[in-house]
Design an enzyme around this catalytic site. Structure first.
Site, PDB file in Angstrom:
ATOM      1  N   HIS A  20       0.839  -1.202   0.000  1.00  0.00           N
ATOM      2  CA  HIS A  20       0.000   0.000   0.000  1.00  0.00           C
ATOM      3  C   HIS A  20       0.872   1.251   0.000  1.00  0.00           C
ATOM      4  O   HIS A  20       2.100   1.160  -0.117  1.00  0.00           O
ATOM      5  CB  HIS A  20      -0.986  -0.027   1.179  1.00  0.00           C
ATOM      6  CG  HIS A  20      -0.349  -0.172   2.536  1.00  0.00           C
ATOM      7  ND1 HIS A  20       0.365   0.839   3.138  1.00  0.00           N
ATOM      8  CD2 HIS A  20      -0.310  -1.216   3.397  1.00  0.00           C
ATOM      9  CE1 HIS A  20       0.802   0.436   4.316  1.00  0.00           C
ATOM     10  NE2 HIS A  20       0.416  -0.820   4.499  1.00  0.00           N
ATOM     11  N   HIS A  23       4.119   1.436   2.181  1.00  0.00           N
ATOM     12  CA  HIS A  23       5.341   0.809   1.643  1.00  0.00           C
ATOM     13  C   HIS A  23       5.920   1.663   0.522  1.00  0.00           C
ATOM     14  O   HIS A  23       7.128   1.834   0.406  1.00  0.00           O
ATOM     15  CB  HIS A  23       5.033  -0.590   1.090  1.00  0.00           C
ATOM     16  CG  HIS A  23       4.383  -1.481   2.093  1.00  0.00           C
ATOM     17  ND1 HIS A  23       3.063  -1.848   2.006  1.00  0.00           N
ATOM     18  CD2 HIS A  23       4.851  -2.046   3.223  1.00  0.00           C
ATOM     19  CE1 HIS A  23       2.751  -2.602   3.039  1.00  0.00           C
ATOM     20  NE2 HIS A  23       3.819  -2.739   3.800  1.00  0.00           N
ATOM     21  N   CYS A 128       2.365 -11.193  19.613  1.00  0.00           N
ATOM     22  CA  CYS A 128       1.522 -10.593  18.567  1.00  0.00           C
ATOM     23  C   CYS A 128       2.069 -11.083  17.237  1.00  0.00           C
ATOM     24  O   CYS A 128       3.208 -10.752  16.879  1.00  0.00           O
ATOM     25  CB  CYS A 128       1.554  -9.066  18.625  1.00  0.00           C
ATOM     26  SG  CYS A 128       0.792  -8.343  17.149  1.00  0.00           S
ATOM     27  N   CYS A 131       3.054  -8.361  14.696  1.00  0.00           N
ATOM     28  CA  CYS A 131       4.384  -7.759  14.948  1.00  0.00           C
ATOM     29  C   CYS A 131       5.469  -8.811  14.882  1.00  0.00           C
ATOM     30  O   CYS A 131       6.644  -8.465  14.799  1.00  0.00           O
ATOM     31  CB  CYS A 131       4.491  -7.159  16.345  1.00  0.00           C
ATOM     32  SG  CYS A 131       3.468  -5.751  16.663  1.00  0.00           S
ATOM     33  N   CYS A 146      -2.401  -5.883  21.473  1.00  0.00           N
ATOM     34  CA  CYS A 146      -1.093  -5.409  21.010  1.00  0.00           C
ATOM     35  C   CYS A 146      -1.102  -3.880  20.947  1.00  0.00           C
ATOM     36  O   CYS A 146      -2.027  -3.288  20.393  1.00  0.00           O
ATOM     37  CB  CYS A 146      -0.818  -5.981  19.619  1.00  0.00           C
ATOM     38  SG  CYS A 146       0.482  -5.088  18.754  1.00  0.00           S
ATOM     39  N   HIS A 149      -0.996  -2.951  17.006  1.00  0.00           N
ATOM     40  CA  HIS A 149      -2.094  -3.358  16.120  1.00  0.00           C
ATOM     41  C   HIS A 149      -3.476  -3.328  16.771  1.00  0.00           C
ATOM     42  O   HIS A 149      -4.481  -3.488  16.105  1.00  0.00           O
ATOM     43  CB  HIS A 149      -1.823  -4.768  15.565  1.00  0.00           C
ATOM     44  CG  HIS A 149      -0.631  -4.810  14.669  1.00  0.00           C
ATOM     45  ND1 HIS A 149       0.631  -5.131  15.105  1.00  0.00           N
ATOM     46  CD2 HIS A 149      -0.512  -4.522  13.341  1.00  0.00           C
ATOM     47  CE1 HIS A 149       1.487  -5.055  14.086  1.00  0.00           C
ATOM     48  NE2 HIS A 149       0.827  -4.688  13.014  1.00  0.00           N
ATOM     49  N   LYS A 298      -2.893   5.364  11.310  1.00  0.00           N
ATOM     50  CA  LYS A 298      -1.825   4.766  10.523  1.00  0.00           C
ATOM     51  C   LYS A 298      -2.437   3.816   9.501  1.00  0.00           C
ATOM     52  O   LYS A 298      -3.302   3.011   9.837  1.00  0.00           O
ATOM     53  CB  LYS A 298      -0.882   3.971  11.424  1.00  0.00           C
ATOM     54  CG  LYS A 298       0.216   3.290  10.616  1.00  0.00           C
ATOM     55  CD  LYS A 298       0.976   2.236  11.382  1.00  0.00           C
ATOM     56  CE  LYS A 298       1.974   1.567  10.451  1.00  0.00           C
ATOM     57  NZ  LYS A 298       2.419   0.255  10.868  1.00  0.00           N
ATOM     58  N   LYS A 301      -2.068  -2.850   6.903  1.00  0.00           N
ATOM     59  CA  LYS A 301      -2.791  -4.020   6.416  1.00  0.00           C
ATOM     60  C   LYS A 301      -3.694  -4.556   7.515  1.00  0.00           C
ATOM     61  O   LYS A 301      -4.825  -4.945   7.269  1.00  0.00           O
ATOM     62  CB  LYS A 301      -1.782  -5.095   5.986  1.00  0.00           C
ATOM     63  CG  LYS A 301      -0.941  -4.665   4.806  1.00  0.00           C
ATOM     64  CD  LYS A 301       0.195  -5.640   4.497  1.00  0.00           C
ATOM     65  CE  LYS A 301       1.464  -5.319   5.244  1.00  0.00           C
ATOM     66  NZ  LYS A 301       2.663  -5.967   4.689  1.00  0.00           N
TER      67      LYS A 301
HETATM   68  O1  ME8 Z   1       7.861  -4.708   9.439  1.00  0.00           O
HETATM   69  N1  ME8 Z   1       3.435   4.758   6.874  1.00  0.00           N
HETATM   70  O2  ME8 Z   1       7.354  -5.435   7.306  1.00  0.00           O
HETATM   71  P1  ME8 Z   1       6.037  -4.610   6.979  1.00  0.00           P
HETATM   72  C1  ME8 Z   1       4.739   4.748   6.591  1.00  0.00           C
HETATM   73  N2  ME8 Z   1       9.038  -7.388   7.526  1.00  0.00           N
HETATM   74  N3  ME8 Z   1       5.429   3.639   6.351  1.00  0.00           N
HETATM   75  C2  ME8 Z   1       4.769   2.480   6.372  1.00  0.00           C
HETATM   76  C3  ME8 Z   1       3.395   2.406   6.661  1.00  0.00           C
HETATM   77  C4  ME8 Z   1       2.713   3.631   6.913  1.00  0.00           C
HETATM   78  N4  ME8 Z   1       1.411   3.690   7.150  1.00  0.00           N
HETATM   79  N5  ME8 Z   1       3.018   1.124   6.619  1.00  0.00           N
HETATM   80  C5  ME8 Z   1       4.121   0.402   6.299  1.00  0.00           C
HETATM   81  C6  ME8 Z   1       8.054  -5.438   8.493  1.00  0.00           C
HETATM   82  N6  ME8 Z   1       5.178   1.222   6.148  1.00  0.00           N
HETATM   83  C7  ME8 Z   1       9.222  -6.377   8.487  1.00  0.00           C
HETATM   84  C8  ME8 Z   1      10.497  -5.591   8.255  1.00  0.00           C
HETATM   85  S1  ME8 Z   1      13.147  -5.430   7.950  1.00  0.00           S
HETATM   86  C9  ME8 Z   1      14.461  -6.392   8.290  1.00  0.00           C
HETATM   87  C10 ME8 Z   1      11.744  -6.414   8.282  1.00  0.00           C
HETATM   88  C11 ME8 Z   1       6.540   0.821   5.776  1.00  0.00           C
HETATM   89  O3  ME8 Z   1       5.527  -5.165   5.696  1.00  0.00           O
HETATM   90  C12 ME8 Z   1       7.545   1.307   6.802  1.00  0.00           C
HETATM   91  O4  ME8 Z   1       8.816   1.332   6.214  1.00  0.00           O
HETATM   92  O5  ME8 Z   1       5.144  -4.535   8.129  1.00  0.00           O
HETATM   93  C13 ME8 Z   1       7.495   0.220   7.844  1.00  0.00           C
HETATM   94  O6  ME8 Z   1       8.607   0.234   8.708  1.00  0.00           O
HETATM   95  C14 ME8 Z   1       7.436  -0.995   6.953  1.00  0.00           C
HETATM   96  O7  ME8 Z   1       6.630  -0.583   5.826  1.00  0.00           O
HETATM   97  C15 ME8 Z   1       6.832  -2.205   7.618  1.00  0.00           C
HETATM   98  O8  ME8 Z   1       6.607  -3.155   6.629  1.00  0.00           O
END
Ligand code: ME8
Length: 509
Positions: A20, A23, A128, A131, A146, A149, A298, A301
């Site tokens: 979304h 990301h 969680c 997380c 959590c 979330h 925020k 997903k």
């Molecule tokens: O945490 N606003 O993956 P994830 C800004 N796999 N950035 C956002 C966001 C939002 N509303 N939503 C997501 C994970 N992001 C792990 C990471 S790294 C070794 C492992 C972005 O799919 C932001 O960069 O939940 C956040 O830190 C990341 O997506 C989390 O992605």
């Protein structure tokens, strides 16, 4: 800060659901940094990818009636496609289900094991899955929810392998005290420091009850905890991204990890401690940005309030989205994404302020000078020095990762050039042959000022700025920052009128 090479990363995204705007935001901001570093002459390696193991992904696969592997293949492709649509210039896309990644994770785990800071223990805690993390009772929200979330946590009790994170307190505090801040912005550095000062618990680094993961090398009944597996992607990618090339030697440790604040603890506390234990160099810096919000919430997903970036890209092209996010969501803070806000900036800033300025400049050069930019720059010292100031301020803000402020600097120059059109009124000068030199100077100044704008904005809107440079008679124009300055470009160039850079988008309704 950099020694001519620059390695930066985004988080690797979970393949539990579609990408979304959140990301897209991290990937775009990271891409702007990567492109800018290249414009400064650095040897850049930019990494992104997907995080595919663990119960979060396994559960979403099961819910979709797929095997974890099938599910990961499918979703990972969507993240890869997002990167392509965003025009991310990443040098590699890692998947934690790559066999090469798994092998190197196993090797690194063995090193951790040998460090003496890994032991077997049993643990019970509130978990969680969204997380992929344990919480202490006092960290939970009312009703055992959590804190991130706001979904129920579950009690998990297992015999696992543990990492003696608690032993790294002093080394972490020393890292946070280093002269170049380990974490930006400073508030996030302070947050990390507080986490460590409040006391660290040892970390369970394996799971017994799931099998979608990398087997623990000395105890194959367990798999490596998904976060440990994931964090090491930043290292493993360098071992196989370019077969035959030793990227580890060239790029390790990373110069910059970019992420949002949700995963600060993993990156600022756990990650450097793991590296220290494995005898590996720690990253130079983390940048922790805020959240892209929808309404006041925020976007996530889990919350189910996501905005899909693809329709915006389809309708407007990618550059307006890159620009909007950079301007609207101040890098380091939360910011709201709204379709209305997007359209307002598109029309007000991109179409009217920048697009029209370029269009007018190019067509005046066409009309008054047969399409050739005057070769004599005249002596517009004031504007020349304003451009020089803007270029150096822009680079300074970019060096401090103040991306939004950097964009503001360029926009200041765009507005200055718009005022210049009105002040000099080339259409009036053109009527008076005695003022030909003034007209030459005005047209030259506008074109040369716009060229500086286009060079600076190239990291933000690469495609549109290539077109702008072409319109200014600089096809395939150089975008290195050291040619951004006054006098390096447009003299005598033949302009090439193009259609509007940012056309009006008619409402479909
Ligand atoms: O945490 N606003 O993956 P994830 C800004 N796999 N950035 C956002 C966001 C939002 N509303 N939503 C997501 C994970 N992001 C792990 C990471 S790294 C070794 C492992 C972005 O799919 C932001 O960069 O939940 C956040 O830190 C990341 O997506 C989390 O992605």
């Amino acid at each position: 800060m950099s020694d001519g090479r620059f390695y930066l990363t985004t988080p690797i995204y979970y393949v539990n659901a579609d990408p979304h705007i959140g990301h897209a935001y991290t990937t775009i901001m990271s891409d702007v940094i990567a492109r800018h570093r290249r414009q400064r002459g650095d040897d850049v390696f930019f990494l992104t990818g997907t995080d595919e193991h663990g119960s979060k992904v396994a559960e979403s696969a099961a819910a979709a009636g797929r095997s974890p592997r099938e599910h990961a293949d499918l979703l990972s492709e969507r993240f890869r496609a997002l990167g392509t649509e965003l025009e991310a210039s990443n040098d590699f896309f890692i998947r934690t289900s790559d066999a090469e990644h798994e092998q190197v994770v196993a090797q690194v785990l063995s090193r951790l094991h040998e460090s003496g800071d890994v032991y077997k223990g049993s643990y019970g805690g509130w978990y969680c899955t969204a997380c992929e993390a344990f919480y202490r009772e006092e960290e939970l929200l009312e009703g055992r929810m959590c804190p991130i979330h706001r979904t129920p946590v579950e009690w998990l009790e297992e015999e696992n392998w543990f990492f003696r994170l608690s032993a790294y307190r002093d080394r972490l505090l020393a890292l946070y005290a280093s002269e170049a801040p380990f974490v930006l912005p400073e508030t996030r550095l302070n947050e990390a420091r507080r986490m460590v000062e409040e006391g660290l618990e040892d970390l369970s680094i394996s799971r017994a009850q799931i099998d979608w993961g990398v087997p623990v090398p000395w105890d194959p009944d367990q798999v490596v905890y998904v976060w440990v597996d994931a964090l090491f992607n930043y290292y493993t990618a360098l071992t196989y991204a370019r077969p035959g090339e030793d990227l580890v030697e060239r790029f390790w440790p990373a110069d910059l990890h970019v992420m949002a604040k949700d995963i600060l603890k993993f990156h600022a506390v756990i990650w450097p401690a793991l590296l220290m234990a494995a005898g590996m160099a720690v990253p130079r810096q983390l940048f922790v940005h805020g959240y892209v919000l929808k309404g006041g919430e925020k976007m996530s997903k889990t919350a189910g309030n996501v905005i899909d970036p693809f329709p915006f890209i389809e309708r407007y092209g990618i550059d307006p989205l890159r620009y909007y996010l950079m301007r609207e969501v101040s890098f380091g803070e939360d910011g709201v994404f709204s379709a209305e806000g997007f359209e307002a900036r598109y029309t007000g800033e991109l179409a009217n302020e920048l697009g029209n300025l370029l269009n007018r400049t190019v067509s005046m050069i066409g009309r008054y000078r047969d399409g050739r930019v005057p070769s004599d720059p005249g002596d517009d010292d004031e504007l020349a020095s304003e451009v020089a100031t803007a270029v150096s301020a822009f680079c300074r803000e970019m060096d401090q990762l103040a991306l939004t402020r950097a964009a503001d600097v360029v926009w200041g120059l765009v507005r200055r050039l718009n005022r210049l059109v009105e002040e000099r009124a080339p259409w009036t000068l053109a009527k008076d042959p005695d003022r030909a030199r003034e007209l030459d100077q005005a047209l030259y100044s506008l074109a040369e000022g716009l060229r500086a704008v286009a060079v600076m904005l190239s990291s933000i809107m690469p495609g549109s700025m290539a077109r702008a440079l072409e319109a200014l008679g600089q096809p395939g124009g150089a975008i290195e920052m050291d040619v951004a300055g006054w006098g390096n470009g447009v003299a005598d160039a033949v302009v090439a009128p193009t259609g509007p850079l940012f056309p009006r988008i008619e409402d479909e309704e």
